[in-house]
Design a protein around this motif. Structure first.
Motif, mmCIF file in Angstrom:
data_model
loop_
_atom_site.group_PDB
_atom_site.id
_atom_site.type_symbol
_atom_site.label_atom_id
_atom_site.label_comp_id
_atom_site.label_asym_id
_atom_site.label_seq_id
_atom_site.Cartn_x
_atom_site.Cartn_y
_atom_site.Cartn_z
ATOM 1 N N ARG A 137 0.832 -1.224 0.000
ATOM 2 C CA ARG A 137 0.000 0.000 0.000
ATOM 3 C C ARG A 137 0.857 1.260 0.000
ATOM 4 N N LEU A 138 2.033 1.193 0.607
ATOM 5 C CA LEU A 138 2.890 2.372 0.691
ATOM 6 C C LEU A 138 3.749 2.575 -0.552
ATOM 7 N N GLY A 139 3.723 1.599 -1.492
ATOM 8 C CA GLY A 139 4.388 1.834 -2.771
ATOM 9 C C GLY A 139 5.502 0.894 -3.142
ATOM 10 N N ALA A 140 5.716 -0.201 -2.404
ATOM 11 C CA ALA A 140 6.758 -1.155 -2.771
ATOM 12 C C ALA A 140 6.354 -1.946 -4.011
ATOM 13 N N ASN A 141 7.313 -2.159 -4.923
ATOM 14 C CA ASN A 141 7.041 -2.938 -6.133
ATOM 15 C C ASN A 141 7.144 -4.437 -5.898
ATOM 16 N N LEU A 142 8.126 -4.841 -5.122
ATOM 17 C CA LEU A 142 8.357 -6.253 -4.867
ATOM 18 C C LEU A 142 8.687 -6.446 -3.393
#
Length: 584
Positions: free
Chosen positions: A541-546
């Motif tokens: 939710r905070l923006g991590a891709n993997l």
């Protein structure tokens, strides 16, 4: 229902601390304010439920031990020695100045000379727990001001140990009780029971020397060996138990055998263990218990506070408060400036020491027991401690806003914190299209090895000075600090980076990092680690891709290995016809 004061104290203390700490955080105040208020509400001076004060204090001691042990794990002997030139004379000078101010106030209200000395001395010793929590929250423990503050606290602790030993010997000369309280502080040396000042001083120095010798000779050999042995068993449960046993055992042994405080014993145990490669893992294992019991310390302090003293003695409470906050901060800051340190470093140190805590309570209680200090003096010390702890986070918040303005007006000749600690403003990288690796622990070191082999440009953000020095010696580009520290991501040039790899185990710190990095660089590929599905969802939710979760990767590797050895299309399926879901 059986009477269970321990459970009742834990439930009431932690429950109310959570509620009021959350409210304080919501109001943009330090959670410490909420913890103190929780203590006041379950203390004996307010209506309603009254928790067991004796149990609360013992539980709080566990928090002090674990907190100091954790700080020791991140504070090397080299760090301690590096600030000795200012910490030793500075701490003694600051204590002398503030003790004089307290003595003047005591004389003005007609107290005896001994009462003035005890009162002033109690106002001159900062709370180790409050200082370290404040520095940790503001990410300043690794700065010059933070390191000096820790060294300063160690000197104050040693000075207070000497004072507690000498006070009973002085009591008879000043009209106090000639009977020494049987506190068991002497440990192995109790049989000596000195009655003279010279004898008491000799005993105190002997005990301290014996303690330092035992830690240097026995501790440096046995403690790391025990942890390495347990680590090789492969049992995480045994390793966690070993860490707790060492922290609590050394602290208790230091107090019982050498008369040293729990805090000082635990600090040196952690500092010795910091030289081991297992120090980071040990810090992670103690973190949950450390935070929980540290909260109980502030709750126990709040329980001692009688709000009525604010009404009955407002002027004396005000004078005590000003000596603690203004006197300690001014004295410490002025001494740091005299030693050539910059204004931000000096003010960081001064604000850190602008409160009092655990040693002040012990000294005031001993003074009352020896009939040297009136009970009103103990109440004033408690009131001053509560108010100073409450105001300390607000002072740090105000200081944070003034920091940019102060740095622009620093004298050229001052010792700059930035120069000494390689902070982001002066070590910004020139790398572009690079990887930013946060944390060089067990996971981060393996990632760095892969990046090195692939010849990809990268830099490492690491908060441990010793590890950073080793990496630089190997040619790696390193920025020292915590990733949540303001300006650090900018120094790492995240805006022009290609990857951000968060190898730190804490999901909250990692989440804060990911959120800020995503704001700086929307196209950045962010890779993080997690320990549960909930953490995966949170970081996503905070923006991590993997997001890599250990259990999933282990299962995937096992599955891939099995499938690589068989012909899947020809293999029989014994579970054919069964229903079920296999989670990834």
């Amino acid at each position: 229902m059986p009477h269970t004061p321990l459970i009742a104290t834990l439930v009431a203390g932690l429950g109310l601390a959570f509620i009021f700490g959350t409210v304080a955080n919501r109001l943009h105040l330090s959670p410490l304010v909420g913890y103190l208020l929780a203590g006041v509400l379950i203390g004996p001076f307010t209506p309603g439920f009254v928790a067991d004060q004796s149990l609360a204090r013992q539980l709080a001691e566990l928090g002090v031990i674990l907190l100091m042990f954790g700080i020791g794990l991140h504070f090397s002997i080299h760090d301690l020695l590096s600030v000795r030139t200012i910490a030793l004379p500075g701490a003694l000078g600051q204590m002398a100045l503030v003790t004089t101010l307290g003595f003047i106030v005591a004389q003005a209200i007609g107290w005896p000379i001994a009462a003035g000395v005890v009162f002033g001395l109690a106002l001159s010793v900062a709370s180790t727990v409050v200082v370290l929590r404040a520095l940790q929250e503001k990410r300043q423990l690794e700065t010059d001001g933070g390191r000096i503050a820790v060294g300063w606290l160690v000197v104050e602790d040693v000075a207070m140990i000497l004072a507690l030993v000498l006070l009973p010997a002085f009591a008879g000369s000043f009209g106090g009780s000639t009977t020494r309280p049987s506190s068991g502080d002497g440990g192995l040396f109790t049989f000596l029971e000195p009655q003279t000042v010279s004898g008491a001083l000799a005993l105190a120095l002997t005990k301290l020397t014996a303690f330092f010798a035992a830690m240097a000779i026995f501790g440096r050999r046995v403690i790391p060996w025990v942890l390495h042995y347990v680590a090789h068993t492969g049992s995480r449960e045994l390793f966690r138990l070993a860490v707790l046993a060492i922290a609590l055992g050394v602290a208790f042994g230091a107090a019982e055998l050498f008369g040293v405080s729990f805090a000082l014993g635990a600090f040196f145990a952690g500092m010795i263990l910091a030289e081991s490669q297992l120090s980071q893992r040990a810090a992670q294992e103690t973190l949950p218990l450390r935070d929980a019991f540290a909260v109980l310390f502030f709750v126990s302090v709040g329980m001692l506070f009688n709000p009525m003293i604010l009404v009955e003695q407002p002027l004396l409470v005000g004078a005590t408060f000003l000596i603690i906050v203004i006197g300690n901060a001014t004295a410490a800051s002025a001494i740091a400036i005299m030693f050539g340190y910059s204004l931000p470093v000096a003010l960081t140190l001064g604000l850190s020491l602008a409160q009092i805590g655990e040693f002040s309570f012990i000294l005031a209680a001993l003074g009352v027991e020896l009939k040297l200090l009136p009970e009103a003096g103990r109440d004033l010390v408690l009131a001053g401690a509560i108010l100073s702890i409450l105001i300390n986070p607000l002072l740090f918040a105000g200081f944070g806003r003034l920091m940019p303005w102060l740095k622009q007006r620093e004298p050229v000749g001052a010792i700059q914190e930035d120069r000494k600690t390689d902070t982001p403003e002066l070590t910004g990288t020139r790398l572009t299209h690079h990887a930013v690796l946060v944390g060089y622990g067990r996971v981060g070191s393996l990632v760095a090895e892969t990046l090195q082999k692939a010849r990809l440009p990268y830099l490492i953000i690491e908060e441990r000075q010793a590890v950073a020095d080793q990496l630089r010696a190997l040619g790696a580009e390193v920025i020292i600090g915590n990733a949540a520290q303001p300006g650090l991501l900018e120094a790492a040039n995240v805006g022009a980076a290609k990857w951000l790899i968060s190898a730190i185990p804490s999901p909250f710190e990692s989440g804060n990092l990911i959120e800020r990095a995503r704001t700086v660089n929307p196209t950045l590929e962010i890779i993080a680690r997690a320990h549960s599905d909930a953490e995966v969802d949170y970081l996503t939710r905070l923006g991590a891709n993997l997001i890599i979760m250990g259990e999933r990767e282990i299962a995937r590797s096992i599955s891939e290995h099995i499938l690589s050895r068989i012909d899947v299309s020809a293999a029989p399926n014994p579970n054919e016809g069964q229903t079920g879901r296999i989670s990834e």
